[in-house]
Design an enzyme around this catalytic site. Sequence first.
Site, PDB file in Angstrom:
ATOM      1  N   HIS A 165      62.513  54.965  14.571  1.00  0.00           N
ATOM      2  CA  HIS A 165      63.504  53.862  14.646  1.00  0.00           C
ATOM      3  C   HIS A 165      64.305  53.866  13.347  1.00  0.00           C
ATOM      4  CE1 HIS A 165      64.542  49.446  15.724  1.00  0.00           C
ATOM      5  NE2 HIS A 165      65.356  49.840  14.758  1.00  0.00           N
ATOM      6  N   HIS A 191      68.446  53.521  11.513  1.00  0.00           N
ATOM      7  CA  HIS A 191      69.893  53.294  11.550  1.00  0.00           C
ATOM      8  C   HIS A 191      70.558  54.216  10.540  1.00  0.00           C
ATOM      9  CE1 HIS A 191      69.451  49.636  14.001  1.00  0.00           C
ATOM     10  NE2 HIS A 191      68.309  49.503  13.335  1.00  0.00           N
ATOM     11  N   LYS A 197      68.417  51.874  24.309  1.00  0.00           N
ATOM     12  CA  LYS A 197      68.042  50.751  23.461  1.00  0.00           C
ATOM     13  C   LYS A 197      68.546  49.429  24.034  1.00  0.00           C
ATOM     14  CE  LYS A 197      66.367  48.661  19.976  1.00  0.00           C
ATOM     15  NZ  LYS A 197      66.582  48.756  18.543  1.00  0.00           N
ATOM     16  N   HIS A 204      64.603  45.727  21.241  1.00  0.00           N
ATOM     17  CA  HIS A 204      64.600  44.724  20.173  1.00  0.00           C
ATOM     18  C   HIS A 204      64.037  43.474  20.831  1.00  0.00           C
ATOM     19  CE1 HIS A 204      66.106  42.633  16.495  1.00  0.00           C
ATOM     20  NE2 HIS A 204      65.897  41.612  17.311  1.00  0.00           N
ATOM     21  N   HIS A 250      59.962  47.639  16.046  1.00  0.00           N
ATOM     22  CA  HIS A 250      59.666  46.784  14.888  1.00  0.00           C
ATOM     23  C   HIS A 250      58.805  45.561  15.248  1.00  0.00           C
ATOM     24  CE1 HIS A 250      63.221  44.822  16.478  1.00  0.00           C
ATOM     25  NE2 HIS A 250      64.092  45.521  15.776  1.00  0.00           N
ATOM     26  N   ASP A 303      62.980  51.342  10.805  1.00  0.00           N
ATOM     27  CA  ASP A 303      64.083  50.389  10.957  1.00  0.00           C
ATOM     28  C   ASP A 303      64.880  50.288   9.659  1.00  0.00           C
ATOM     29  OD1 ASP A 303      65.815  48.616  12.160  1.00  0.00           O
ATOM     30  OD2 ASP A 303      64.520  46.868  11.871  1.00  0.00           O
TER      31      ASP A 303
END
Length: 347
Positions: free
Chosen positions: A15, A17, A101, A138, A176, A249
Amino acid sequence: MTTDRLTLTRPDDWHLHLRDGDMLRDVLPDTARQMGRAIVMPNLVPPVVTTDDAAAYRERILAALPAGAAFEPLMTLYFTEGTTPAEIERAKASGFVHGVKLYPAHATTNSSHGVTDLRRCDATLDAMQRVGLPLLVHGEVTDPDVDVFDREAVFIERVLAPLVRDFPELKVVLEHATTSAAVEFVETAPANIAATITAHHLLLNRNAIFAGGLRPHHYCLPVLKRELHRQALVKAATSGSAKFFLGTDSAPHPKHAKESGCGCAGIYTAHAAIELYAEVFDAAGALDRLEAFASFNGPAFYGLPRNAGTITLLREAVPVPETVGRGGQELVPFRAGATVGWRLIDA
Ligand SMILES: NC(=O)N[C@@H](CC(=O)O)C(=O)O
Ligand SMILES: [Zn+2]
Ligand SMILES: [Zn+2]
């Protein structure tokens, strides 16, 4: 006996970004240095919604890699109410899209195009279940009447439990995970339900947001929780269960966007990800279980081979710079101005 030198199969980040443009060029080397692969989140502006978008983003990531890096980006699509079963088929056939996602609309950074009602998406979820493309969630409700610290637990009750019941073969990753409710749900669910756990949720409880004053660099979503939840996460990560795996994350935002009257959610940990997890496993007396969490459980869940190479860590206090950024906008890394307890050496 203490271990001062640790060699692991090269880990992956399930995970991450990476953003785009200058920010991508600034942050990608940190991940590429330690991780073999990463599940790359699609919440760009505009989001990565089609297989063609994912192909183009993948090319931009590959073009931004430092020379000689062997890092492989694993792409994801951003689930919208317009995502069709045909798009799911295309994504699966591409070979480079590894998940879809789900952002409940307005739950987090760049989630305004997310799903408002999952009940409208049955045909698409059915296609994902059929072709074996995991749903990455999420897991927070956005109902303003729900306390921000309870949003994950309420999501599990209202959305995740019914979803798992209605699509029993669908692979789902609760991203997460931050609460004991999440740990219990995943532990008791079938093998197709797993969770990623971040380093920051393993290291900090919610007091860290208010330590001596408001700490914007400790603000992320889902927000840090009470100590009892942190302990439940450490127990899950170090338990040896194959259902929990590494997902940082790591979520870079420019310094000015964090240090603001309305600061962005996200913590940057990619500069020292495996080092931070090593701290957690060491403190729990479970360094021997770090490799499964970081390097084995994720590939097993996603049906991919383990990485071939290794990385080596030395027990040593390593300073973290005040800022990271080589050309783009500056960002403040986790532990800025302090140290992490391990050094990653080039094997
Ligand atoms: N975790 C965060 O606090 N922020 C993430 C979004 C997300 O993963 O929810 C981001 O993109 O900045
Ligand atoms: Zn999220
Ligand atoms: Zn994220």
